[in-house]
Design a protein around this motif. Structure first.
Motif, PDB file in Angstrom:
ATOM      1  N   ARG A 128       0.823  -1.218   0.000  1.00 29.60           N
ATOM      2  CA  ARG A 128       0.000   0.000   0.000  1.00 29.60           C
ATOM      3  C   ARG A 128       0.856   1.266   0.000  1.00 29.60           C
ATOM      4  O   ARG A 128       0.388   2.324  -0.425  1.00 29.60           O
ATOM      5  CB  ARG A 128      -0.924   0.001   1.203  1.00 29.60           C
ATOM      6  CG  ARG A 128      -0.231   0.217   2.543  1.00 29.60           C
ATOM      7  CD  ARG A 128      -1.207   0.154   3.680  1.00 29.60           C
ATOM      8  NE  ARG A 128      -1.817  -1.154   3.778  1.00 29.60           N
ATOM      9  CZ  ARG A 128      -2.743  -1.466   4.681  1.00 29.60           C
ATOM     10  NH1 ARG A 128      -3.192  -0.548   5.491  1.00 29.60           N
ATOM     11  NH2 ARG A 128      -3.231  -2.683   4.734  1.00 29.60           N
ATOM     12  N   ASN A 129       2.100   1.172   0.481  1.00 28.82           N
ATOM     13  CA  ASN A 129       3.002   2.325   0.480  1.00 28.82           C
ATOM     14  C   ASN A 129       3.900   2.363  -0.742  1.00 28.82           C
ATOM     15  O   ASN A 129       4.788   3.226  -0.809  1.00 28.82           O
ATOM     16  CB  ASN A 129       3.856   2.318   1.747  1.00 28.82           C
ATOM     17  CG  ASN A 129       3.035   2.487   3.006  1.00 28.82           C
ATOM     18  OD1 ASN A 129       2.009   3.160   2.988  1.00 28.82           O
ATOM     19  ND2 ASN A 129       3.467   1.885   4.097  1.00 28.82           N
ATOM     20  N   ASN A 131       4.738   3.375  -4.264  1.00 26.81           N
ATOM     21  CA  ASN A 131       4.245   4.394  -5.205  1.00 26.81           C
ATOM     22  C   ASN A 131       4.071   3.837  -6.616  1.00 26.81           C
ATOM     23  O   ASN A 131       3.163   4.264  -7.346  1.00 26.81           O
ATOM     24  CB  ASN A 131       5.205   5.583  -5.231  1.00 26.81           C
ATOM     25  CG  ASN A 131       5.257   6.311  -3.907  1.00 26.81           C
ATOM     26  OD1 ASN A 131       4.279   6.346  -3.172  1.00 26.81           O
ATOM     27  ND2 ASN A 131       6.410   6.880  -3.584  1.00 26.81           N
ATOM     28  N   TYR A 277      -5.166  -2.166  -0.264  1.00 30.08           N
ATOM     29  CA  TYR A 277      -5.423  -1.048   0.631  1.00 30.08           C
ATOM     30  C   TYR A 277      -6.293  -1.396   1.833  1.00 30.08           C
ATOM     31  O   TYR A 277      -6.341  -0.619   2.790  1.00 30.08           O
ATOM     32  CB  TYR A 277      -6.084   0.098  -0.143  1.00 30.08           C
ATOM     33  CG  TYR A 277      -5.193   0.642  -1.234  1.00 30.08           C
ATOM     34  CD1 TYR A 277      -4.089   1.421  -0.932  1.00 30.08           C
ATOM     35  CD2 TYR A 277      -5.443   0.354  -2.574  1.00 30.08           C
ATOM     36  CE1 TYR A 277      -3.259   1.904  -1.926  1.00 30.08           C
ATOM     37  CE2 TYR A 277      -4.624   0.838  -3.572  1.00 30.08           C
ATOM     38  CZ  TYR A 277      -3.535   1.616  -3.239  1.00 30.08           C
ATOM     39  OH  TYR A 277      -2.715   2.089  -4.228  1.00 30.08           O
TER      40      TYR A 277
END
Length: 348
Positions: A128-129, A131, A277
């Protein structure tokens, strides 16, 4: 107690000292002690004292002391050698001020040699982190919106043709070049989503470290494998169907295959979003994805029977045909994915 002198103000704090005599009464002597701290001086001033009066009182009470530095010679040097010279002396030559490693190519005094404090624990990697993966999913979402705006009617017509097969002799509407291009983009989106699911499976069930320098290379390998699977499957269908069936049936089957791959990617997109997410659990995500794939295989089996074998009533050929072109390539693809993950993982 405030004592006014000629041109200054001196604050003295009275201290009572009691002395007990042997015969006479108790005698009390008041001594004036000079304050040691500024707050003691300020406490002796009236409440309405101005800042100038406070500053005058503090300056009158505390006098700066003159610092006298030692003039004794420095004896902290190696016995037998002369006294060392201060590097701040401008009269020293340049070679004296340079260190022994000044000409070393590995010396970089402009770089810090270490860090202050204790290094903290690094933040663990999470999808989720990431990019790059977030950008890919955002691109898939934008691509899906553009495709729906351009070819939503085509997908609805193909879905209607699936549930209500056109009669014999009915003219079928073929896609334009732009619509075919957008539908191909949806197929690429399906391959990308499948590669992300394969990446989640590999990092959770096979290994979390691989010989590759980046996890994006592993996603790229899986994406190329799924894309090759789709292209090889379309090539096999085209080469075999041209031998046994006419052009019209081949066109219907090709349109249906593009429709299946497009809708499969559309249904897999919410699962990938929920996994990345909202962390619904990889096992639940894989089970739902497997259900979608099996459901579309059943639908493909029915459509294959409806297009090619409905009027021949030959059941053995359709089973052989479907197993050879659908089931075996799918099982081979799963085995190749597991084999690639095992070959690229780091064995300790």
């Amino acid at each position: 107690m405030i004592v006014q002198q000629a041109d200054s103000t001196v604050v003295q704090q009275p201290v009572a000292v009691e002395e007990v005599g042997t015969e006479g009464p108790v005698q009390t002597e008041v001594r004036h002690v000079k304050p040691k701290y500024p707050y003691q001086v300020l406490r002796q001033l009236p409440a309405n004292a101005t800042p100038a009066q406070q500053d005058s009182a503090i300056q009158a009470t505390f006098q700066p002391e003159v610092i006298e530095r030692s003039t004794r010679p420095d004896t902290l040097h190696i016995p037998g050698f002369g006294k060392g010279k201060d590097y701040r002396d401008v009269s020293l030559p340049q070679y004296y001020r340079e260190s022994f490693f000044a000409n070393d190519t590995l010396l970089h005094p402009e770089l810090t040699a270490g860090r202050y404090g204790v290094a903290g624990d690094p933040i663990p990697y999470t999808v989720r982190n990431d990019n790059v993966i977030t950008s890919l999913l955002l691109g898939c979402f934008i691509l899906a919106l553009l495709s729906f705006s351009r070819m939503g009617s085509i997908l609805l017509r193909q879905a209607k043709d699936f549930f209500f097969a056109p009669k014999i002799g009915t003219t079928t509407v073929s896609e334009t070049t732009g619509e075919f291009r957008f539908q191909s983009f949806l197929v690429l989106q399906t391959c990308l989503l499948l590669s992300l699911l394969a990446f989640f499976y590999a990092t959770d069930y096979i290994s979390d470290t691989y010989v590759l320098s980046s996890q994006y290379q592993l996603i790229g390998i899986f994406f190329g494998l799924f894309l090759g699977y789709v292209l090889l499957k379309m090539l096999l269908y085209s080469s075999i169907n041209w031998v046994f069936f006419d052009r019209k049936k081949i066109g219907q089957w090709s349109q249906f295959m593009l429709f299946v791959f497009s809708v499969e990617g559309i249904l897999l997109f919410p699962l990938v979003i929920l996994q990345v997410y909202f962390d619904i659990g990889l096992k639940n995500t894989l089970v739902c994805s497997l259900i979608i794939i099996i459901l579309f295989k059943i639908v493909s089996f029915y459509k294959c029977f409806d297009i090619f074998f409905k009027r021949t009533s030959v059941f053995l050929q359709i089973i052989l045909y479907f197993c050879a072109l659908e089931i075996i390539p799918l099982l081979s693809l799963g085995a190749i994915l597991v084999m690639i993950g095992n070959e690229l993982k780091i064995n300790y």
